[in-house]
Design an enzyme around this catalytic site. Structure first.
Site: not given
Ligand SMILES: N[C@@H](CCC(=O)N[C@@H](CS)C(=O)NCC(=O)O)C(=O)O
Length: 332
Positions: A56, A91, A123, A125-126, A189
């Site tokens: 990521c 995750w 979601r 997220t990281v 993306y």
């Molecule tokens: N913090 C942001 C963006 C961070 C983001 O999209 N991270 C992706 C990885 S690059 C993630 O953690 N996705 C987890 C998932 O889609 O399950 C959000 O809440 O959308």
């Protein structure tokens, strides 16, 4: 943490983040409190844990900046990944015994999100910066997280920490970062999640037009803002590191690789020489794809990811030094 309950099933981007015309609109960051007395998050040594993932780019920014600034003692770290389950639970702490983070005591990142806000249905997220004592997400605002590390965690940085966000350049860096987000970082993306050719083409064209501009910008200067690495360079680097390795192979018919841009490619390798960049860039994990079925027609990375010497390629010499007044020093 409270007693074990059923894991939370990950919501799908396609249900929640794609509009009627097929355009992808990323969900908003949910936890955005700043690091100041008035806004609730107050930095302290050992208080926070950074959760990130090797693939990521949003979270890779934070892991690189943490190491560049010498914040390793102040902010602990863990890397999440995915295990195969019948349903997608998002995750998971796949690198730990029993898949449980030893400090936070949870298996899935979504547990910490639910503990922070039971009404959150997006979601998990990281990057997530977790407050260890309350097991809550202190901040998941990847737009600003590195800037917080740079300006609000000063007292915890190493003595010789570089200045990645100099005060006199902050407005310019902020503007450039906003440009990078829309036109480079998130453009890939937007192409990836586009559900119409129109949306896909718009994203791809935007990305390549921006690369042309960046190629010109780097013709006569070593880094985006001159002789020294700044926060913007970290943001560009993490997209470049994923481009030929992954996006180029899997995002559809794309005209150019990063390696085709003389200045950008030299610049990317110049950054990769810096240990904090190299140590936090896991090319094989970025490229790796699991075979999803027994069909012979697998995508390029699924078939060949093991065969590339990414580190060797990225370590090939470049001569970007000659553009700098301080060739031996990349940092302010
Ligand atoms: N913090 C942001 C963006 C961070 C983001 O999209 N991270 C992706 C990885 S690059 C993630 O953690 N996705 C987890 C998932 O889609 O399950 C959000 O809440 O959308």
């Amino acid at each position: 943490m409270t007693e074990k309950t059923e894991p939370i099933v990950r919501p799908s981007e396609l249900d929640q983040e794609v509009d009627d015309k097929g355009y992808f609109h990323r969900q908003a960051n949910r936890f955005t409190k700043k690091f100041s007395d008035s806004d609730g998050n107050v930095p302290a040594a050992g208080k926070y844990r950074l959760i990130w993932a090797k693939g990521c780019q949003w979270s890779n920014r934070a892991s690189i900046v943490r190491e560049l600034l010498g914040l390793e003692d102040a902010i602990s770290v863990n890397i999440v990944g995915r295990n195969k389950h019948e349903q997608d639970y998002g995750w998971e702490f796949v690198n730990n015994t029993n898949n449980v983070d030893p400090i936070l005591g949870v298996q899935y990142l979504s547990e910490i999100y639910a503990n922070t806000d039971a009404t959150y249905h997006g979601r998990a997220t990281v990057p997530s910066l977790v407050d260890i004592s309350s097991n809550t997400v202190a901040n998941n605002d990847y737009h600003w997280l590195t800037n917080y590390f740079e300006k609000d965690f000063k007292e915890f940085q190493s003595e010789d920490a570089p200045e990645l966000y100099p005060e006199n350049l902050r407005d310019e860096i902020d503007d450039y970062n906003a440009f990078l987000f829309d036109n480079v970082n998130n453009a890939v993306y937007r192409a990836q999640f586009a559900q119409s050719i129109e949306a896909y083409t718009e994203a791809v064209n935007t990305f390549y037009e921006s690369l042309d501009g960046i190629e010109k910008r780097l013709e006569n200067q070593r880094f985006l803002f001159g002789d020294y690495v700044t926060d913007s360079d970290v943001r560009l680097f993490v997209t470049l590191a994923r481009f030929d390795t992954h996006y180029y192979h899997n995002l559809g018919p794309l005209p150019h690789r990063i390696i085709d841009y003389k200045n950008i490619w030299g610049y990317a390798r110049d950054l990769y020489e810096i240990p904090a960049f190299k140590n936090n860039t896991y090319f094989h994990d970025i490229a790796r794809r699991e075979k999803l079925n027994d069909n012979n027609f697998q995508d390029f990375d699924t078939r060949f990811w093991k065969e590339f010497d990414f580190e060797g390629l990225w370590s090939e010499p470049q001569n970007k030094k000659s553009l700098s007044q301080t060739p031996a020093n990349k940092f302010l």
